[in-house]
Scaffold this motif. Structure first.
Motif, short mmCIF file in Angstrom:
data_model
loop_
_atom_site.label_atom_id
_atom_site.label_comp_id
_atom_site.label_asym_id
_atom_site.label_seq_id
_atom_site.Cartn_x
_atom_site.Cartn_y
_atom_site.Cartn_z
N GLY A 180 -1.98 -5.13 3.86
CA GLY A 180 -0.97 -4.11 3.57
C GLY A 180 -1.25 -3.32 2.32
O GLY A 180 -0.50 -2.39 1.99
N GLY A 181 -2.33 -3.66 1.61
CA GLY A 181 -2.60 -3.00 0.33
C GLY A 181 -3.83 -2.12 0.33
O GLY A 181 -4.44 -1.90 -0.73
N ALA A 182 -4.20 -1.61 1.51
CA ALA A 182 -5.41 -0.80 1.61
C ALA A 182 -5.12 0.68 1.32
O ALA A 182 -4.13 1.22 1.79
CB ALA A 182 -6.03 -0.94 2.99
N VAL A 183 -6.01 1.29 0.57
CA VAL A 183 -5.93 2.72 0.25
C VAL A 183 -7.27 3.35 0.58
O VAL A 183 -8.32 2.80 0.26
CB VAL A 183 -5.60 2.94 -1.24
N ARG A 184 -7.22 4.51 1.24
CA ARG A 184 -8.45 5.24 1.54
C ARG A 184 -8.59 6.44 0.62
O ARG A 184 -7.72 7.31 0.58
CB ARG A 184 -8.45 5.73 3.00
N PHE A 185 -9.68 6.46 -0.12
CA PHE A 185 -10.04 7.62 -0.92
C PHE A 185 -11.19 8.32 -0.19
O PHE A 185 -12.23 7.71 0.08
CB PHE A 185 -10.52 7.21 -2.32
N SER A 186 -11.01 9.59 0.14
CA SER A 186 -12.09 10.34 0.80
C SER A 186 -12.35 11.61 0.00
O SER A 186 -11.48 12.45 -0.15
CB SER A 186 -11.75 10.64 2.26
N LEU A 187 -13.56 11.72 -0.50
CA LEU A 187 -13.93 12.77 -1.44
C LEU A 187 -14.43 14.02 -0.73
O LEU A 187 -14.87 13.96 0.42
CB LEU A 187 -15.00 12.27 -2.40
N GLY B 60 0.80 -1.21 0.00
CA GLY B 60 0.00 0.00 0.00
C GLY B 60 0.84 1.27 0.00
O GLY B 60 0.51 2.24 -0.70
N ASP B 61 1.93 1.28 0.76
CA ASP B 61 2.78 2.46 0.80
C ASP B 61 3.42 2.72 -0.56
O ASP B 61 3.56 3.87 -0.99
CB ASP B 61 3.85 2.31 1.88
N GLY B 62 3.81 1.64 -1.21
CA GLY B 62 4.38 1.80 -2.56
C GLY B 62 3.35 2.33 -3.53
O GLY B 62 3.66 3.19 -4.37
N LEU B 63 2.13 1.86 -3.41
CA LEU B 63 1.06 2.34 -4.29
C LEU B 63 0.76 3.81 -4.03
O LEU B 63 0.58 4.59 -4.97
CB LEU B 63 -0.20 1.49 -4.08
N LEU B 64 0.73 4.20 -2.76
CA LEU B 64 0.50 5.61 -2.43
C LEU B 64 1.58 6.50 -3.02
O LEU B 64 1.30 7.60 -3.52
CB LEU B 64 0.45 5.80 -0.91
#
Length: 391
Positions: free
Chosen positions: A348-355, A306-310
């Motif tokens: 470990g691969g969670a991403v939060r999108f908050s609009l 997840g950190d790499g994706l961010l």
């Protein structure tokens, strides 16, 4: 590079109208609200107006129930410590396993120092509270229950009105951290059994460093910060008038567009989720499918860092997060997702999108175009990535 901000649960851009409302109190209207002259009276009137604006946002019975603080963390700490002092010898606290660190860190310290017993109520795989476990924990030793209204990472909503009634029946006080909920879901505090409620301005396009604690009129209260007689003896220190004015203006604007923005956010969020689930194998949404903040999407990608994706998303101008901004950089898996028993393959691969109010369909289009190839890139073995770069 196109910039897309999708981290509104961490903070929001201050509304220009809010800034405009604050400016006079950074200049010519500089008086102290406690001073008995024209300068002080102007500041006093401005603070009272803001108090009424926040009262309206949460449906409190009286503006005297609003106590201004430095933010959500101070409000949370004040509520719990006040309840323990007021209801002694009761010395037990009930919280959920997914509370904000502002609640959990204090509970850990109180427990370590032997000042309180803490019951942490589990949640299910959708982040919903275990009501049976909560009812079992309630007893004559319970001083305060603290359950968040909306989870900051997943957006899952707790049925706080019902949970508050159960606490009241047991003779305990009930506090809710409504930092993420206020301005995003309808709140009618007067019609509930909620004793105290934490709020923060910078989540609703207001300034940072200002919040409030709702204290129901009949609730016994012990202040955390002692000093002068400000806030009706409930929070010492000269009021931060410009920030309070900004909070009030932000509260009024949030209340006026709550329903329309919730509908718009839900449509954007649902399109984002459906697009990612349809294009990225091994993706899953974390949180309650229905009882969830309209603006929040927590999605986990299987076998992805997840950190790499961010980091890759940030290079593309897309700002989002892995969870609570207060826990950023901890290098530990989210305590919220762990409590929800999210599989290790996804944890470990969670991403939060908050609009937020500035987002539109073009932002969603950009994420849907950029993110899937990045996930597939991260899933490649290290050797394959080196070959791809060399090619």
């Amino acid at each position: 590079m196109r910039a897309v901000y999708l981290d509104h649960n961490a903070t929001t851009r201050i509304d220009p109208v809010v800034v405009e409302a604050m400016l006079p109190f950074l200049g010519e209207s500089f008086g102290n609200p406690s001073s008995h002259h024209a300068f002080g009276e102007a500041a006093f009137s401005a603070v009272r107006k803001a108090r009424r604006q926040v009262q309206t946002l949460i449906g409190a019975a009286n503006d005297s129930e609003i106590v201004f603080t430095s933010g959500g963390t101070e409000s949370d700490n004040t509520a719990l410590l006040s309840a323990l002092a007021a209801l002694a010898p009761r010395n037990e606290i009930i919280v959920s396993a997914v509370e904000h660190p502002a609640v959990l860190a204090l509970c850990e310290r109180l427990e370590a120092e032997g000042r309180a017993g803490v019951h942490r109520i589990p949640v299910d795989r959708c982040g919903r509270i275990d009501v049976a476990a909560y009812e079992h924990a309630l007893c004559e030793r319970t001083a305060v229950v603290s359950f968040m209204w909306a989870n900051n990472e997943t957006g899952t909503l707790f049925p706080v009105e019902t949970l508050a009634e159960k606490a009241k029946a047991a003779g305990a006080l009930f506090h809710t951290d409504a930092v993420q909920a206020a301005g995003r879901v309808p709140i009618r505090a007067e019609e509930t059994a909620i004793s105290m409620m934490s709020l923060s301005a910078h989540k609703i396009a207001g300034p940072k460093g200002i919040g409030a604690l709702y204290v129901r009129s009949e609730t016994p209260f012990y202040p955390l910060i002692l000093g002068g007689r400000q806030e009706r003896n409930r929070r010492g220190g000269t009021e931060n008038v410009p920030a309070i004015v900004g909070f009030g203006e932000a509260a009024e604007r949030a209340a006026s567009r709550l329903e329309s923005e919730a509908r718009r956010m839900k449509a954007l969020r649902d399109r984002l989720e459906q697009g990612l689930l349809g294009t990225v194998p091994g993706a899953r949404v974390n949180g309650d499918p229905t009882a969830r903040l309209a603006n929040t999407c927590n999605i986990a990608f299987e076998d992805v860092d997840g950190d790499g994706l961010l980091a890759l998303l940030a290079r593309e101008g897309i700002a989002c997060s892995s969870g609570s901004a207060c826990s950023a950089g901890s290098m530990q898996p989210s305590h919220v997702l762990q409590a929800m028993a999210v599989p290790a393959s996804h944890l470990g691969g969670a991403v939060r999108f908050s609009l937020g109010r500035d987002n539109d369909d073009s932002d969603i289009d950009h994420v849907l175009a950029v993110l899937p190839p990045l996930v597939m890139r991260l899933r490649q073995p290290a050797g394959a990535r080196k070959v791809a770069r060399a090619g």
